[in-house]
Design an enzyme around this catalytic site. Structure first.
Site, short mmCIF file in Angstrom:
data_model
loop_
_atom_site.label_atom_id
_atom_site.label_comp_id
_atom_site.label_asym_id
_atom_site.label_seq_id
_atom_site.Cartn_x
_atom_site.Cartn_y
_atom_site.Cartn_z
N CYS A 283 0.84 -1.20 0.00
CA CYS A 283 0.00 0.00 0.00
C CYS A 283 0.88 1.26 0.00
CB CYS A 283 -0.92 0.01 1.22
SG CYS A 283 -0.04 0.06 2.80
N CYS B 285 2.90 1.72 3.16
CA CYS B 285 4.00 0.75 3.24
C CYS B 285 5.18 1.22 2.39
CB CYS B 285 3.53 -0.62 2.77
SG CYS B 285 2.12 -1.26 3.71
#
Length: 82
Positions: free
Chosen positions: A11, A14
């Site tokens: 994501c 991340c």
């Protein structure tokens, strides 16, 4: 050598954490290996239930948030001193 793992499925947060970790490691001139864990079952085995997460030398240091650059620097400096 310090081992740093960034845990997350890929994501935006991340990726942001991975970029920040790499920046801090480069700025500090640390001898560290930065890797990524994207497999959900592997992430759960580390004890991280909410991503993104950061594991330093086998210890979960961050879970469920993107720390600031200063926080990452503090975590890595503390870990390097041990």
């Amino acid at each position: 050598m310090m081992e740093i793992k960034v845990a997350g499925p890929g994501c935006a947060k991340c990726k942001q954490l991975e970029d920040l970790v790499n920046e801090v490691v480069a700025e500090m001139g640390m001898d560290a290996q930065v890797s990524k864990i994207t497999d959900f079952s592997e992430i759960v085995q580390t004890g991280i239930m909410t991503t993104p997460g950061m594991i330093v030398n086998g210890k979960v240091k961050v879970s469920g948030k993107v720390p600031t650059k200063a926080e990452i620097t503090q975590i890595l400096t503390t870990e390097a001193a041990q």
